[in-house]
Design a protein around this motif. Structure first.
Motif, PDB file in Angstrom:
ATOM      1  N   GLY A 159       0.844  -1.189   0.000  1.00  0.00           N
ATOM      2  CA  GLY A 159       0.000   0.000   0.000  1.00  0.00           C
ATOM      3  C   GLY A 159       0.877   1.235   0.000  1.00  0.00           C
ATOM      4  N   VAL A 160       0.520   2.201  -0.818  1.00  0.00           N
ATOM      5  CA  VAL A 160       1.292   3.443  -0.907  1.00  0.00           C
ATOM      6  C   VAL A 160       0.338   4.613  -0.721  1.00  0.00           C
ATOM      7  N   GLN A 161       0.689   5.502   0.203  1.00  0.00           N
ATOM      8  CA  GLN A 161      -0.095   6.715   0.430  1.00  0.00           C
ATOM      9  C   GLN A 161       0.808   7.909   0.136  1.00  0.00           C
ATOM     10  N   LEU A 162       0.422   8.677  -0.861  1.00  0.00           N
ATOM     11  CA  LEU A 162       1.193   9.862  -1.237  1.00  0.00           C
ATOM     12  C   LEU A 162       0.436  11.104  -0.809  1.00  0.00           C
ATOM     13  N   GLU A 163       1.132  11.970  -0.089  1.00  0.00           N
ATOM     14  CA  GLU A 163       0.580  13.249   0.303  1.00  0.00           C
ATOM     15  C   GLU A 163       1.562  14.338  -0.126  1.00  0.00           C
ATOM     16  N   THR A 167       4.661  13.876   2.248  1.00  0.00           N
ATOM     17  CA  THR A 167       4.910  12.585   2.874  1.00  0.00           C
ATOM     18  C   THR A 167       4.586  11.445   1.921  1.00  0.00           C
ATOM     19  N   CYS A 168       5.353  10.393   2.050  1.00  0.00           N
ATOM     20  CA  CYS A 168       5.071   9.149   1.339  1.00  0.00           C
ATOM     21  C   CYS A 168       5.127   8.025   2.365  1.00  0.00           C
ATOM     22  N   VAL A 169       4.052   7.251   2.463  1.00  0.00           N
ATOM     23  CA  VAL A 169       4.012   6.119   3.384  1.00  0.00           C
ATOM     24  C   VAL A 169       3.848   4.852   2.559  1.00  0.00           C
ATOM     25  N   ILE A 170       4.713   3.876   2.794  1.00  0.00           N
ATOM     26  CA  ILE A 170       4.642   2.595   2.098  1.00  0.00           C
ATOM     27  C   ILE A 170       4.520   1.508   3.155  1.00  0.00           C
ATOM     28  N   ARG A 229       8.202   5.478   6.055  1.00  0.00           N
ATOM     29  CA  ARG A 229       7.609   6.813   5.992  1.00  0.00           C
ATOM     30  C   ARG A 229       8.728   7.779   5.649  1.00  0.00           C
TER      31      ARG A 229
END
Length: 112
Positions: free
Chosen positions: A69-73, A76-79, A93
């Motif tokens: 799962g990848v969350q791009l803001e 910030t990048c959270v994998i 993170r």
């Protein structure tokens, strides 16, 4: 459907799968066999006897597959990597420093 039932039950017999799905015993046996060949399901030992032969239990093999799962803001990048049971295996993170716009680097990801 069968894999979801196995995952939810943690360990379950083929007889219980027949009852839960309404599928025939040969169909359940074939589906479970295919899941085992694919490595998604493993035998987990014998269950309690209900008067006859003790049933063989099957359970999910959580390490058979992983999801990323990848969350791009904006900054910030959270994998996150999770196994089939939904347990977090690895995570990262990375944030950009708002003052100098340089990457603060990856945190909590095991380096190899």
């Amino acid at each position: 459907m069968v894999l979801d039932l196995i995952r939810a039950a943690r360990s379950i017999s083929r007889v219980e799968l027949v009852g839960a799905t309404g599928l025939t015993a040969p169909t359940i046996s074939e589906v479970v066999r295919e899941l085992m060949v694919d490595g998604l399901v493993v035998e987990a030992g014998l269950g309690a006897s209900t008067g006859g032969k003790r049933p063989m239990l099957v359970q999910l093999n959580p390490s058979a597959r992983y999801s990323v799962g990848v969350q791009l803001e904006r900054n910030t990048c959270v994998i996150v990597v999770v196994d089939l049971a939904g347990r977090r295996s690895r995570g990262c993170r990375s944030a950009e420093c708002p003052r100098c716009r340089r990457s603060a680097g990856c945190r909590r990801w095991p380096r190899r």
